[in-house]
Write a protein that holds these residues in place. Structure first.
Motif, PDB file in Angstrom:
ATOM      1  N   PRO A 170      80.203 -12.345  21.907  1.00 48.64           N
ATOM      2  CA  PRO A 170      79.158 -11.394  21.542  1.00 48.64           C
ATOM      3  C   PRO A 170      78.271 -11.090  22.752  1.00 48.64           C
ATOM      4  O   PRO A 170      78.068 -11.937  23.615  1.00 48.64           O
ATOM      5  N   PHE A 171      77.781  -9.878  22.807  1.00 47.84           N
ATOM      6  CA  PHE A 171      76.900  -9.506  23.899  1.00 47.84           C
ATOM      7  C   PHE A 171      75.921  -8.446  23.406  1.00 47.84           C
ATOM      8  O   PHE A 171      76.152  -7.789  22.398  1.00 47.84           O
ATOM      9  N   LEU A 172      74.815  -8.324  24.107  1.00 46.76           N
ATOM     10  CA  LEU A 172      73.774  -7.364  23.770  1.00 46.76           C
ATOM     11  C   LEU A 172      74.070  -6.053  24.466  1.00 46.76           C
ATOM     12  O   LEU A 172      74.305  -6.014  25.668  1.00 46.76           O
ATOM     13  N   VAL A 173      74.066  -4.981  23.692  1.00 45.17           N
ATOM     14  CA  VAL A 173      74.326  -3.659  24.240  1.00 45.17           C
ATOM     15  C   VAL A 173      72.990  -2.961  24.456  1.00 45.17           C
ATOM     16  O   VAL A 173      72.152  -2.911  23.556  1.00 45.17           O
ATOM     17  N   LYS A 174      72.770  -2.451  25.637  1.00 48.23           N
ATOM     18  CA  LYS A 174      71.565  -1.698  25.966  1.00 48.23           C
ATOM     19  C   LYS A 174      71.971  -0.433  26.684  1.00 48.23           C
ATOM     20  O   LYS A 174      72.997  -0.382  27.339  1.00 48.23           O
ATOM     21  N   GLY A 175      71.136   0.590  26.556  1.00 52.47           N
ATOM     22  CA  GLY A 175      71.413   1.805  27.295  1.00 52.47           C
ATOM     23  C   GLY A 175      70.905   3.036  26.569  1.00 52.47           C
ATOM     24  O   GLY A 175      70.259   2.947  25.529  1.00 52.47           O
ATOM     25  N   THR A 176      71.203   4.163  27.132  1.00 51.24           N
ATOM     26  CA  THR A 176      70.780   5.442  26.589  1.00 51.24           C
ATOM     27  C   THR A 176      71.978   6.375  26.564  1.00 51.24           C
ATOM     28  O   THR A 176      72.748   6.414  27.522  1.00 51.24           O
ATOM     29  N   ALA A 177      72.117   7.091  25.494  1.00 50.72           N
ATOM     30  CA  ALA A 177      73.176   8.092  25.393  1.00 50.72           C
ATOM     31  C   ALA A 177      72.557   9.408  24.940  1.00 50.72           C
ATOM     32  O   ALA A 177      71.666   9.428  24.095  1.00 50.72           O
ATOM     33  N   TRP A 178      72.985  10.495  25.502  1.00 52.43           N
ATOM     34  CA  TRP A 178      72.493  11.815  25.126  1.00 52.43           C
ATOM     35  C   TRP A 178      73.645  12.585  24.500  1.00 52.43           C
ATOM     36  O   TRP A 178      74.709  12.732  25.105  1.00 52.43           O
ATOM     37  N   VAL A 179      73.454  13.021  23.274  1.00 54.87           N
ATOM     38  CA  VAL A 179      74.473  13.814  22.587  1.00 54.87           C
ATOM     39  C   VAL A 179      73.809  15.063  22.036  1.00 54.87           C
ATOM     40  O   VAL A 179      72.610  15.074  21.764  1.00 54.87           O
ATOM     41  N   PRO A 180      74.561  16.134  21.864  1.00 62.48           N
ATOM     42  CA  PRO A 180      73.984  17.363  21.334  1.00 62.48           C
ATOM     43  C   PRO A 180      73.475  17.156  19.903  1.00 62.48           C
ATOM     44  O   PRO A 180      74.042  16.374  19.142  1.00 62.48           O
ATOM     45  N   ALA A 181      72.422  17.860  19.564  1.00 61.16           N
ATOM     46  CA  ALA A 181      71.852  17.744  18.220  1.00 61.16           C
ATOM     47  C   ALA A 181      72.802  18.350  17.192  1.00 61.16           C
ATOM     48  O   ALA A 181      73.405  19.395  17.419  1.00 61.16           O
ATOM     49  N   SER A 182      72.931  17.648  16.088  1.00 61.84           N
ATOM     50  CA  SER A 182      73.659  18.195  14.951  1.00 61.84           C
ATOM     51  C   SER A 182      73.145  17.492  13.706  1.00 61.84           C
ATOM     52  O   SER A 182      72.632  16.378  13.777  1.00 61.84           O
ATOM     53  N   LYS A 183      73.263  18.159  12.579  1.00 60.75           N
ATOM     54  CA  LYS A 183      72.769  17.571  11.343  1.00 60.75           C
ATOM     55  C   LYS A 183      73.560  16.315  10.999  1.00 60.75           C
ATOM     56  O   LYS A 183      72.991  15.305  10.606  1.00 60.75           O
ATOM     57  N   SER A 184      74.849  16.345  11.160  1.00 62.34           N
ATOM     58  CA  SER A 184      75.693  15.203  10.865  1.00 62.34           C
ATOM     59  C   SER A 184      75.310  13.995  11.722  1.00 62.34           C
ATOM     60  O   SER A 184      75.168  12.881  11.215  1.00 62.34           O
ATOM     61  N   LEU A 185      75.136  14.227  13.021  1.00 60.54           N
ATOM     62  CA  LEU A 185      74.754  13.128  13.911  1.00 60.54           C
ATOM     63  C   LEU A 185      73.343  12.643  13.626  1.00 60.54           C
ATOM     64  O   LEU A 185      73.058  11.451  13.736  1.00 60.54           O
ATOM     65  N   SER A 186      72.455  13.543  13.231  1.00 58.69           N
ATOM     66  CA  SER A 186      71.081  13.143  12.919  1.00 58.69           C
ATOM     67  C   SER A 186      71.054  12.159  11.754  1.00 58.69           C
ATOM     68  O   SER A 186      70.307  11.179  11.779  1.00 58.69           O
ATOM     69  N   HIS A 187      71.874  12.406  10.724  1.00 64.95           N
ATOM     70  CA  HIS A 187      71.976  11.455   9.612  1.00 64.95           C
ATOM     71  C   HIS A 187      72.447  10.094  10.130  1.00 64.95           C
ATOM     72  O   HIS A 187      71.901   9.061   9.766  1.00 64.95           O
TER      73      HIS A 187
END
Length: 66
Positions: free
Chosen positions: A7-24
């Motif tokens: 097991p390990f701790l995941v850290k970081g930032t990801a940028w994805v385009p806005a969408s209603k499906s992804l927002s949920h």
């Protein structure tokens, strides 16, 4: 073949385009996370408000910073 993954701790930032499906999904994943989750690029609409309300009623709404 045996495979062992530690097991390990995941850290970081990801940028994805806005969408209603992804927002949920952002809101649901953040609600399931153990710590405060910083999320942005969430679309505001009636569907998203309903998801937030459902999470709140389930006791899963937490501190998000948007």
């Amino acid at each position: 073949m045996l495979l062992h993954i530690d097991p390990f701790l995941v850290k970081g930032t990801a940028w994805v385009p806005a969408s209603k499906s992804l927002s949920h999904r952002y809101l649901i994943c953040a609600a399931l996370a153990k710590n405060v989750s910083g999320i942005s690029n969430v679309i505001e609409c009636d569907d998203i408000a309903a998801t937030r309300s459902c999470l709140d009623n389930l006791g899963k709404e937490k501190d998000f910073f948007l």
